[in-house]
Design a protein around this motif. Structure first.
Motif, PDB file in Angstrom:
ATOM      1  N   VAL A  13     -11.054  53.494 -18.074  1.00  0.00           N
ATOM      2  CA  VAL A  13     -12.043  52.788 -17.241  1.00  0.00           C
ATOM      3  C   VAL A  13     -12.611  53.736 -16.185  1.00  0.00           C
ATOM      4  N   LEU A  14     -11.732  54.555 -15.608  1.00  0.00           N
ATOM      5  CA  LEU A  14     -12.194  55.489 -14.574  1.00  0.00           C
ATOM      6  C   LEU A  14     -13.186  56.483 -15.151  1.00  0.00           C
ATOM      7  N   TRP A  15     -12.870  56.955 -16.337  1.00  0.00           N
ATOM      8  CA  TRP A  15     -13.755  57.962 -16.939  1.00  0.00           C
ATOM      9  C   TRP A  15     -15.089  57.324 -17.354  1.00  0.00           C
ATOM     10  N   GLN A  16     -15.027  56.070 -17.744  1.00  0.00           N
ATOM     11  CA  GLN A  16     -16.246  55.325 -18.085  1.00  0.00           C
ATOM     12  C   GLN A  16     -17.104  55.149 -16.820  1.00  0.00           C
ATOM     13  N   ALA A  17     -16.445  54.858 -15.709  1.00  0.00           N
ATOM     14  CA  ALA A  17     -17.168  54.710 -14.437  1.00  0.00           C
ATOM     15  C   ALA A  17     -17.869  56.017 -14.082  1.00  0.00           C
ATOM     16  N   ALA A  18     -17.218  57.129 -14.411  1.00  0.00           N
ATOM     17  CA  ALA A  18     -17.821  58.430 -14.112  1.00  0.00           C
ATOM     18  C   ALA A  18     -19.121  58.615 -14.892  1.00  0.00           C
ATOM     19  N   ASP A  19     -19.187  58.028 -16.102  1.00  0.00           N
ATOM     20  CA  ASP A  19     -20.407  58.132 -16.915  1.00  0.00           C
ATOM     21  C   ASP A  19     -21.609  57.500 -16.232  1.00  0.00           C
ATOM     22  N   THR A  20     -21.341  56.485 -15.410  1.00  0.00           N
ATOM     23  CA  THR A  20     -22.418  55.813 -14.679  1.00  0.00           C
ATOM     24  C   THR A  20     -23.191  56.807 -13.806  1.00  0.00           C
ATOM     25  N   PHE A  21     -22.459  57.780 -13.266  1.00  0.00           N
ATOM     26  CA  PHE A  21     -23.085  58.731 -12.334  1.00  0.00           C
ATOM     27  C   PHE A  21     -23.575  60.002 -13.009  1.00  0.00           C
ATOM     28  N   ARG A  22     -22.966  60.320 -14.139  1.00  0.00           N
ATOM     29  CA  ARG A  22     -23.207  61.631 -14.726  1.00  0.00           C
ATOM     30  C   ARG A  22     -24.681  61.908 -14.948  1.00  0.00           C
ATOM     31  N   GLY A  23     -25.081  63.108 -14.550  1.00  0.00           N
ATOM     32  CA  GLY A  23     -26.495  63.461 -14.721  1.00  0.00           C
ATOM     33  C   GLY A  23     -27.344  62.990 -13.553  1.00  0.00           C
ATOM     34  N   LYS A  24     -26.807  62.083 -12.723  1.00  0.00           N
ATOM     35  CA  LYS A  24     -27.594  61.601 -11.577  1.00  0.00           C
ATOM     36  C   LYS A  24     -27.189  62.340 -10.306  1.00  0.00           C
ATOM     37  N   ILE A  25     -25.881  62.420 -10.067  1.00  0.00           N
ATOM     38  CA  ILE A  25     -25.436  63.216  -8.918  1.00  0.00           C
ATOM     39  C   ILE A  25     -24.250  64.071  -9.330  1.00  0.00           C
ATOM     40  N   ASP A  26     -23.981  65.068  -8.528  1.00  0.00           N
ATOM     41  CA  ASP A  26     -22.941  66.044  -8.797  1.00  0.00           C
ATOM     42  C   ASP A  26     -21.556  65.401  -8.799  1.00  0.00           C
ATOM     43  N   SER A  27     -20.722  65.790  -9.765  1.00  0.00           N
ATOM     44  CA  SER A  27     -19.405  65.144  -9.854  1.00  0.00           C
ATOM     45  C   SER A  27     -18.544  65.416  -8.627  1.00  0.00           C
ATOM     46  N   SER A  28     -18.812  66.535  -7.920  1.00  0.00           N
ATOM     47  CA  SER A  28     -17.993  66.795  -6.738  1.00  0.00           C
ATOM     48  C   SER A  28     -18.310  65.767  -5.652  1.00  0.00           C
ATOM     49  N   THR A  29     -19.443  65.065  -5.790  1.00  0.00           N
ATOM     50  CA  THR A  29     -19.791  64.002  -4.840  1.00  0.00           C
ATOM     51  C   THR A  29     -19.400  62.626  -5.370  1.00  0.00           C
ATOM     52  N   TYR A  30     -19.685  62.365  -6.660  1.00  0.00           N
ATOM     53  CA  TYR A  30     -19.460  60.985  -7.109  1.00  0.00           C
ATOM     54  C   TYR A  30     -17.986  60.632  -7.250  1.00  0.00           C
ATOM     55  N   LYS A  31     -17.124  61.654  -7.317  1.00  0.00           N
ATOM     56  CA  LYS A  31     -15.686  61.339  -7.373  1.00  0.00           C
ATOM     57  C   LYS A  31     -15.276  60.501  -6.154  1.00  0.00           C
ATOM     58  N   ASP A  32     -15.915  60.743  -5.008  1.00  0.00           N
ATOM     59  CA  ASP A  32     -15.553  60.005  -3.787  1.00  0.00           C
ATOM     60  C   ASP A  32     -15.764  58.503  -3.975  1.00  0.00           C
ATOM     61  N   TYR A  33     -16.842  58.154  -4.664  1.00  0.00           N
ATOM     62  CA  TYR A  33     -17.162  56.727  -4.856  1.00  0.00           C
ATOM     63  C   TYR A  33     -16.188  56.072  -5.837  1.00  0.00           C
ATOM     64  N   ILE A  34     -15.882  56.803  -6.912  1.00  0.00           N
ATOM     65  CA  ILE A  34     -14.999  56.231  -7.930  1.00  0.00           C
ATOM     66  C   ILE A  34     -13.584  56.064  -7.382  1.00  0.00           C
ATOM     67  N   LEU A  35     -13.105  57.098  -6.680  1.00  0.00           N
ATOM     68  CA  LEU A  35     -11.738  57.042  -6.161  1.00  0.00           C
ATOM     69  C   LEU A  35     -11.614  56.001  -5.052  1.00  0.00           C
ATOM     70  N   THR A  36     -12.673  55.836  -4.257  1.00  0.00           N
ATOM     71  CA  THR A  36     -12.644  54.808  -3.218  1.00  0.00           C
ATOM     72  C   THR A  36     -12.614  53.420  -3.858  1.00  0.00           C
ATOM     73  N   MET A  37     -13.412  53.243  -4.915  1.00  0.00           N
ATOM     74  CA  MET A  37     -13.445  51.941  -5.591  1.00  0.00           C
ATOM     75  C   MET A  37     -12.092  51.625  -6.221  1.00  0.00           C
ATOM     76  N   LEU A  38     -11.427  52.644  -6.760  1.00  0.00           N
ATOM     77  CA  LEU A  38     -10.089  52.448  -7.326  1.00  0.00           C
ATOM     78  C   LEU A  38      -9.130  51.955  -6.229  1.00  0.00           C
ATOM     79  N   PHE A  39      -9.252  52.562  -5.064  1.00  0.00           N
ATOM     80  CA  PHE A  39      -8.374  52.197  -3.945  1.00  0.00           C
ATOM     81  C   PHE A  39      -8.615  50.742  -3.519  1.00  0.00           C
ATOM     82  N   ILE A  40      -9.902  50.352  -3.423  1.00  0.00           N
ATOM     83  CA  ILE A  40     -10.242  48.979  -3.013  1.00  0.00           C
ATOM     84  C   ILE A  40      -9.727  47.979  -4.050  1.00  0.00           C
TER      85      ILE A  40
END
Length: 509
Positions: A13-40
């Motif tokens: 699921v996490l890797w699928q969520a990463a696909d949502t961002f891929r190509g739109k913003i840099d992964s070094s930035t979007y990891k913050d959103y995915i990891l925060t959402m996992l925490f919430i």
């Protein structure tokens, strides 16, 4: 009883969520959103499960339910839950709604979660794009996470979520290449450092450049009952937030992780002096340029600024000021000054620190002459994300009884597993290093115990090949065989020339 959710399902699921961002913003930035959402999602699902349990236990008595909830590890109100955010997924202000929920979570858990989310903005136009794109991304993110159940009873141990978090950090680090290496130390390299510093119960453990905190967690895990105090500092705001979340997801609620520049503004102090630690580990940024900028006063011209030892109130650079373009020894000196009596520290550094001259040479000489250096370990190339260069580990100890330094060359091809993008240390490779370190022995082509006099004879140069000879003898050449080969080749050439002549005749040339 709901079916157990596996590590693999969470990772997918996490890797699928990463696909949502891929190509739109840099992964070094979007990891913050995915990891925060996992925490919430994790906080939410834990809260929800407790709520159901208390409703049943207290027959719906609101007051008793609320009182019981207030004693939980984390407190949430309905509008901070993942379910509430999911119900608003189509709202045109979804970014702002998420930000408000994060703020509420912080305010309701000030003792623990204060400042955790301050560097993460779900409504950022600069990062996530204009409203329409941003809303589409966030809706997609909420829908991905809605597939996951992270209730403690379904997940099993806390480690599962902590490990999923680690998995993502590691995936992002390899994905982000050069940028990735800065916030993550590969797990087996962390394991090696952790075993080298051998933390004991009640130790204070410190990482001055702690990134997302994975290395600190590895070290804490060496102590069985985890009765250790954890301290870290990280300069990047978003990474600092990830480190705090990482600690909570691994069940470490009392870690003290500060946000700021460790060199110019160390934040772990006692009575105005640097705090002392029994175990220190670090993987500082390699040869950091402009490391001393934090010492320059307001309005100082960058180019003209020259760092001097007197500018540091903690007197960490009395043995020498590292060159302005290479911060390696600035971190080493900071750590040595933060080391308690009988303390141990292990840090990953580029090989240049072992032999570079000028001010670095002087600092190195001081450290060796004070008998603080215990071992130098050369690691295989390609272990770290984003840099092919091989690194080394320097191991230091206060109050050493021995007067020698152990050199280990673990860079040979039989000391690691080759990978396509990245090489890996295996358990046997780590064990071999630890065994030789504990026995402090010389092994042909692998290790060498050098006396301080030998190191002085080498002008305090610590380059590993000076001490460990890994040169492989070539087999002697069999001249008769060479002669025979040459005459065979000559005969073949004659044969080919004959054939050529025949063809040319046939072609009438």
């Amino acid at each position: 009883m709901e079916e157990k959710v596996t590590q693999q399902q969470i990772n997918n699921v996490l890797w699928q969520a990463a696909d949502t961002f891929r190509g739109k913003i840099d992964s070094s930035t979007y990891k913050d959103y995915i990891l925060t959402m996992l925490f919430i999602k994790y906080l939410s699902d834990s809260y929800k499960e407790s709520l159901e349990e208390y409703k049943e236990r207290y027959n719906g008595d609101e007051q008793r339910i609320q009182r019981a909830l207030s004693r939980e590890r984390f407190v949430l109100n309905e509008q901070s839950t993942f379910d509430y955010l999911y119900s608003k997924r189509n709202d045109s202000e979804i970014g702002e709604i998420i930000n408000k929920a994060l703020e509420r979570i912080e305010n309701e858990n000030t003792g623990k979660l204060r400042g955790v989310f301050r560097n993460i903005d779900f409504n950022s136009e600069a990062i996530l794009g204009k409203a329409r794109e941003r809303n589409a991304i966030l809706r997609s993110l909420l829908e991905d996470f809605n597939q996951l159940t992270l209730k403690p009873s379904v997940v099993g141990g806390e480690d599962v979520i902590g490990d999923a978090y680690q998995y993502m950090i590691e995936r992002f680090a390899s994905d982000a290449g050069k940028k990735g290496g800065e916030f993550y130390t590969p797990s087996m390299a962390s394991e090696l450092l952790a075993r080298l510093v051998k933390p004991q119960e009640n130790d204070r453990i410190y990482d001055p450049t702690c990134g997302s905190g994975s290395l600190l967690i590895r070290v804490a895990n060496q102590v069985q009952n985890k009765k250790v105090a954890i301290y870290g500092q990280e300069r990047n705001g978003a990474t600092h937030s990830l480190a705090l979340m990482n600690m909570y997801l691994h069940g470490i609620d009392d870690a003290k992780i500060e946000w700021g520049d460790t060199l110019a503004n160390p934040l772990h102090l006692e009575d105005g002096k640097l705090m002392k630690f029994q175990a220190i580990v670090a993987n500082p940024p390699f040869s950091l340029d402009k490391w001393a900028m934090g010492f320059a006063g307001e309005g100082t011209n960058d180019r003209k600024f020259k760092m001097e030892a007197s500018l540091d109130q903690f007197k960490r650079f009395d043995w020498g000021v590292p060159p302005s373009s290479k911060g390696d020894y600035a971190f080493v000196q900071h750590m040595l000054y933060s080391l308690a009596e009988n303390g141990r520290m292990a840090t990953i550094l580029p090989h240049g620190v072992l032999f570079r001259g000028s001010s670095e040479g002087k600092i190195r000489e001081q450290i060796i002459e004070m008998n603080l250096l215990e071992a130098v370990i050369g690691l295989p190339e390609g272990l770290f994300f984003g840099t092919p260069i091989p690194a080394c580990i320097m191991l230091f100890k206060k109050n050493r009884q021995r007067k020698d330094v152990l050199f280990i060359d673990a860079s040979g091809s039989d000391n690691y597993e080759k990978g396509t993008n990245q090489n890996k240390l295996r358990e046997i490779d780590i064990q071999k290093i630890i065994d030789v370190y504990e026995k402090n022995e010389t092994i042909d082509k692998y290790s060498y115990v050098a006396t301080l006099d030998e190191i002085r004879e080498n002008d305090h140069n610590l380059n590993i090949p000076r001490y460990v000879d890994t040169f492989e003898e070539e087999d002697p050449v069999d001249m008769d065989l060479v002669k025979e080969n040459i005459s065979n080749i000559n005969a073949e050439i004659k044969e080919v020339e004959k054939q050529m002549e025949k063809y040319l005749k046939e072609l009438g040339l």
